[in-house]
Design a protein around this motif. Sequence first.
Motif, PDB file in Angstrom:
ATOM      1  N   GLY A   1      12.732   3.818  -8.871  1.00  0.00           N
ATOM      2  CA  GLY A   1      11.283   3.792  -8.728  1.00  0.00           C
ATOM      3  C   GLY A   1      10.718   3.697  -7.335  1.00  0.00           C
ATOM      4  O   GLY A   1       9.521   3.892  -7.160  1.00  0.00           O
ATOM      5  N   VAL A   2      11.533   3.374  -6.324  1.00  0.00           N
ATOM      6  CA  VAL A   2      11.002   3.293  -4.957  1.00  0.00           C
ATOM      7  C   VAL A   2      11.765   4.249  -4.037  1.00  0.00           C
ATOM      8  O   VAL A   2      12.036   3.941  -2.879  1.00  0.00           O
ATOM      9  CB  VAL A   2      11.043   1.847  -4.410  1.00  0.00           C
ATOM     10  N   GLU A   3      12.083   5.393  -4.583  1.00  0.00           N
ATOM     11  CA  GLU A   3      12.876   6.386  -3.860  1.00  0.00           C
ATOM     12  C   GLU A   3      12.166   6.869  -2.603  1.00  0.00           C
ATOM     13  O   GLU A   3      12.739   6.890  -1.509  1.00  0.00           O
ATOM     14  CB  GLU A   3      13.148   7.558  -4.807  1.00  0.00           C
ATOM     15  N   LEU A   4      10.907   7.268  -2.747  1.00  0.00           N
ATOM     16  CA  LEU A   4      10.174   7.804  -1.603  1.00  0.00           C
ATOM     17  C   LEU A   4       9.795   6.705  -0.616  1.00  0.00           C
ATOM     18  O   LEU A   4       9.756   6.936   0.595  1.00  0.00           O
ATOM     19  CB  LEU A   4       8.929   8.556  -2.081  1.00  0.00           C
ATOM     20  N   THR A   5       9.534   5.515  -1.121  1.00  0.00           N
ATOM     21  CA  THR A   5       9.230   4.387  -0.229  1.00  0.00           C
ATOM     22  C   THR A   5      10.398   4.101   0.703  1.00  0.00           C
ATOM     23  O   THR A   5      10.219   3.916   1.911  1.00  0.00           O
ATOM     24  CB  THR A   5       8.912   3.129  -1.062  1.00  0.00           C
ATOM     25  N   SER A   6      11.604   4.072   0.148  1.00  0.00           N
ATOM     26  CA  SER A   6      12.778   3.805   0.979  1.00  0.00           C
ATOM     27  C   SER A   6      13.029   4.937   1.963  1.00  0.00           C
ATOM     28  O   SER A   6      13.408   4.689   3.118  1.00  0.00           O
ATOM     29  CB  SER A   6      14.008   3.565   0.097  1.00  0.00           C
ATOM     30  N   LEU A   7      12.795   6.191   1.538  1.00  0.00           N
ATOM     31  CA  LEU A   7      12.956   7.320   2.464  1.00  0.00           C
ATOM     32  C   LEU A   7      11.934   7.250   3.592  1.00  0.00           C
ATOM     33  O   LEU A   7      12.252   7.530   4.757  1.00  0.00           O
ATOM     34  CB  LEU A   7      12.814   8.643   1.707  1.00  0.00           C
TER      35      LEU A   7
ATOM     36  N   ASN B   1       7.567  11.890  -5.105  1.00  0.00           N
ATOM     37  CA  ASN B   1       6.703  13.017  -4.749  1.00  0.00           C
ATOM     38  C   ASN B   1       7.140  13.607  -3.401  1.00  0.00           C
ATOM     39  O   ASN B   1       6.449  13.495  -2.396  1.00  0.00           O
ATOM     40  CB  ASN B   1       5.245  12.552  -4.693  1.00  0.00           C
ATOM     41  N   TYR B   2       8.300  14.239  -3.387  1.00  0.00           N
ATOM     42  CA  TYR B   2       8.819  14.817  -2.144  1.00  0.00           C
ATOM     43  C   TYR B   2       7.935  15.945  -1.638  1.00  0.00           C
ATOM     44  O   TYR B   2       7.839  16.167  -0.428  1.00  0.00           O
ATOM     45  CB  TYR B   2      10.250  15.325  -2.353  1.00  0.00           C
ATOM     46  N   THR B   3       7.300  16.649  -2.550  1.00  0.00           N
ATOM     47  CA  THR B   3       6.394  17.722  -2.128  1.00  0.00           C
ATOM     48  C   THR B   3       5.247  17.159  -1.304  1.00  0.00           C
ATOM     49  O   THR B   3       4.907  17.679  -0.234  1.00  0.00           O
ATOM     50  CB  THR B   3       5.846  18.478  -3.355  1.00  0.00           C
ATOM     51  N   GLY B   4       4.633  16.074  -1.794  1.00  0.00           N
ATOM     52  CA  GLY B   4       3.551  15.433  -1.054  1.00  0.00           C
ATOM     53  C   GLY B   4       4.012  14.914   0.284  1.00  0.00           C
ATOM     54  O   GLY B   4       3.299  15.023   1.289  1.00  0.00           O
ATOM     55  N   TRP B   5       5.214  14.339   0.309  1.00  0.00           N
ATOM     56  CA  TRP B   5       5.754  13.818   1.573  1.00  0.00           C
ATOM     57  C   TRP B   5       5.997  14.952   2.567  1.00  0.00           C
ATOM     58  O   TRP B   5       5.653  14.850   3.740  1.00  0.00           O
ATOM     59  CB  TRP B   5       7.056  13.067   1.301  1.00  0.00           C
ATOM     60  N   PHE B   6       6.565  16.060   2.095  1.00  0.00           N
ATOM     61  CA  PHE B   6       6.860  17.193   2.977  1.00  0.00           C
ATOM     62  C   PHE B   6       5.567  17.809   3.513  1.00  0.00           C
ATOM     63  O   PHE B   6       5.473  18.152   4.701  1.00  0.00           O
ATOM     64  CB  PHE B   6       7.674  18.241   2.220  1.00  0.00           C
ATOM     65  N   ILE B   7       4.552  17.929   2.651  1.00  0.00           N
ATOM     66  CA  ILE B   7       3.263  18.465   3.089  1.00  0.00           C
ATOM     67  C   ILE B   7       2.650  17.556   4.147  1.00  0.00           C
ATOM     68  O   ILE B   7       2.081  18.019   5.145  1.00  0.00           O
ATOM     69  CB  ILE B   7       2.307  18.631   1.893  1.00  0.00           C
ATOM     70  N   THR B   8       2.775  16.245   3.945  1.00  0.00           N
ATOM     71  CA  THR B   8       2.255  15.282   4.923  1.00  0.00           C
ATOM     72  C   THR B   8       2.937  15.455   6.267  1.00  0.00           C
ATOM     73  O   THR B   8       2.280  15.412   7.322  1.00  0.00           O
ATOM     74  CB  THR B   8       2.460  13.846   4.412  1.00  0.00           C
ATOM     75  N   VAL B   9       4.250  15.630   6.250  1.00  0.00           N
ATOM     76  CA  VAL B   9       4.988  15.840   7.501  1.00  0.00           C
ATOM     77  C   VAL B   9       4.488  17.096   8.207  1.00  0.00           C
ATOM     78  O   VAL B   9       4.277  17.101   9.432  1.00  0.00           O
ATOM     79  CB  VAL B   9       6.503  15.928   7.223  1.00  0.00           C
TER      80      VAL B   9
ATOM     81  N   ASN C   1       0.840  -1.192   0.000  1.00  0.00           N
ATOM     82  CA  ASN C   1       0.000   0.000   0.000  1.00  0.00           C
ATOM     83  C   ASN C   1       0.876   1.243   0.000  1.00  0.00           C
ATOM     84  O   ASN C   1       1.795   1.380   0.794  1.00  0.00           O
ATOM     85  CB  ASN C   1      -0.895   0.002   1.247  1.00  0.00           C
ATOM     86  N   LYS C   2       0.580   2.153  -0.925  1.00  0.00           N
ATOM     87  CA  LYS C   2       1.321   3.412  -1.009  1.00  0.00           C
ATOM     88  C   LYS C   2       0.437   4.541  -0.492  1.00  0.00           C
ATOM     89  O   LYS C   2      -0.671   4.729  -0.978  1.00  0.00           O
ATOM     90  CB  LYS C   2       1.744   3.686  -2.447  1.00  0.00           C
ATOM     91  N   PRO C   3       0.888   5.282   0.523  1.00  0.00           N
ATOM     92  CA  PRO C   3       0.100   6.401   1.054  1.00  0.00           C
ATOM     93  C   PRO C   3      -0.229   7.402  -0.033  1.00  0.00           C
ATOM     94  O   PRO C   3       0.422   7.447  -1.083  1.00  0.00           O
ATOM     95  CB  PRO C   3       1.038   7.010   2.109  1.00  0.00           C
ATOM     96  N   TRP C   4      -1.222   8.239   0.233  1.00  0.00           N
ATOM     97  CA  TRP C   4      -1.691   9.178  -0.794  1.00  0.00           C
ATOM     98  C   TRP C   4      -0.580  10.094  -1.283  1.00  0.00           C
ATOM     99  O   TRP C   4      -0.556  10.502  -2.441  1.00  0.00           O
ATOM    100  CB  TRP C   4      -2.854  10.012  -0.250  1.00  0.00           C
ATOM    101  N   PHE C   5       0.390  10.409  -0.430  1.00  0.00           N
ATOM    102  CA  PHE C   5       1.429  11.355  -0.849  1.00  0.00           C
ATOM    103  C   PHE C   5       2.494  10.703  -1.727  1.00  0.00           C
ATOM    104  O   PHE C   5       3.433  11.356  -2.160  1.00  0.00           O
ATOM    105  CB  PHE C   5       2.094  12.018   0.370  1.00  0.00           C
ATOM    106  N   PHE C   6       2.342   9.383  -2.003  1.00  0.00           N
ATOM    107  CA  PHE C   6       3.217   8.723  -2.966  1.00  0.00           C
ATOM    108  C   PHE C   6       2.602   8.750  -4.371  1.00  0.00           C
ATOM    109  O   PHE C   6       3.210   8.299  -5.313  1.00  0.00           O
ATOM    110  CB  PHE C   6       3.401   7.247  -2.589  1.00  0.00           C
TER     111      PHE C   6
END
Length: 437
Positions: free
Chosen positions: A212-218, A76-84, A64-69
Motif C-alpha cells: 500500500g505505500v509503494e509509491l511513497t517509498s519510491l 500511480n506510477y503514471t502520475g508520478w512519471f508525469i510529475t517528473v 500528506n500525499k502529493p496529487w500524483f499519489f
Amino acid sequence: MSEKVTNGLSSPWKAYEKIAVRAALVYAVVSTIPFNPEFYSQNFDAGFNVNSYPFRWLDVVSQNKPWFFASQEGKNYTGWFITVLICIAAGFAWQQIDKKRRNDETVYYWFYTAARYGVALRMSWFAWAKVFPVQMPFPTISQLNTNLGDFTPGKLYWLTTGVSPFFEVFAGIFELVATLLLLYRRTTTLGAFMMIAILLPIWFVNIGYNAGVELTSLHLLSLSLLLLVRDAGKYYQIIIEYKAVALTYVQQFELPATWYKYTRLALKYGFIFLFVIYRGFGYGNLYASGKSFKLPLADGLPGISGFYKVSEFKLNDRFIPEAIGDTTRWQNVVFEKFNSISIQLDKPFKLNTKNSIRTTEYYGNIGRHYYGYQADTINKVFKLKNRADSTVQLTLRYELHDTGQFLLSGVNENRDSIFVVLNKIEKKYPLEQKREW
C-alpha cells in the motif's frame, strides 16, 4: 571527507546540470507542500484523532500525499512519471529565464535543503511509530483467529512484522538515526546512504506484498538518491578505486542581515523540536498506554476480552444447529480489549483493500464481521455498529455469568430476533507465548 570550495563556487555548471537541479528543486517542493485541495477538506480528527492527540497534527503534515499519489492505491506510477516530466519542463523554463545567474550553488543549496527536510518530514513519523511499535501492532485476538488464507499479502506482512516488536524497534531506530543525520549538512551523505538502505527494501517489499505505500517509498527513495547524484563519480572512486577523494561541500546560503541567521536557526531547531522531540514524546506516551492508531482507541468493557465459542444460537426463536455452509449462525465471537466485537460467519465477504482505511480492522482480510460497541453497564445493553458499514447496527442485551458464559439477546440488522449463548475458551497462541516484549 569534505572540503570547502574556494569562494563557495565549484566548477562551472553545464546547461543540463542547471536544468536538472532546478527540476529537482521543483519536485522536492511540489511533493512536500500540500497543493491538493482535498488535503484541506478532509476530516482531520476522523483520520488522525487530532482533538485527543494534538501531536497528530504533525502526522497530518507528514502523511500528506502529493496529487500524483491520488489514485491506484499507492501505485500511480503514471502520475508520478508525469510529475517528473512536468518538473523537468519547469526546470528547463526556469533555466531559460534565469540564464544570467552566475552562482548556481544557491539553487543547489535550496534543493539540498528542500530534499533533506522533505524526507525527514515523512520519515520522522515512520521512525517514531516503529521505535515505539505502534505502526504495526501485535495481532489482535480476532486476527489470531482468522484463517491464514483470509488475509491479503499486504495485511499478512504488517501482521508478521508486528509479531516481532524487537525487529520493528530496530528498524525504527535505524530510520530515526538516518533522519537526524539528514538534518545536518555535514552528515547528510551518511544519512542519505542509510535512507537508501532502508527505503530500497521497503519499496520492494511493497511491490512484492502489495502493502500500500509503494509509491511513497519510491518517492522518498528518489529524493535520497538525488542528494547523492552530484558526487556519484566520487563514490565510485572511493568505494571501487580506493582513492582518497573529497566530497563536495555544500555552501551555506547566507544573507548579511542578522535576522536571517536567527530565523534560519529558529526554523531548524523548531522543526527538530516539533517533529522529533515532541512527536517522539507523544508516541512514547501512546505506547505506554497500550494503544495504537492502527486499532480503535476506546477501551472495551473490562474483564470480557477473549475468544468465545457459540454453543447455542437461535434466530426468531428457532434453534440453528452448527453446520458447514450455514450463513446465518454465528460460529464464534471475539471481544477485544478495545471496544470491538468480531463475529465469524460462514458467508461471502467483500474484500476491502482501500488504502485510506488501512488503520481499521477489516482492511485486507475477510472471514469476520467487526463491530464497534458502546456498553450500557447499568441496563446491560450493547449498541453495536458495523466497522465497515455504520448503517448496520445491532442492539443486544447481555448477561455475564461467573462461569464465563455470555448470553446475548436482541435484534439483528435484518430485524430478526436472536439469542446467543457464548462460552469463553482459554486459547493459547504460540505467537503470543513466544513474545519477549
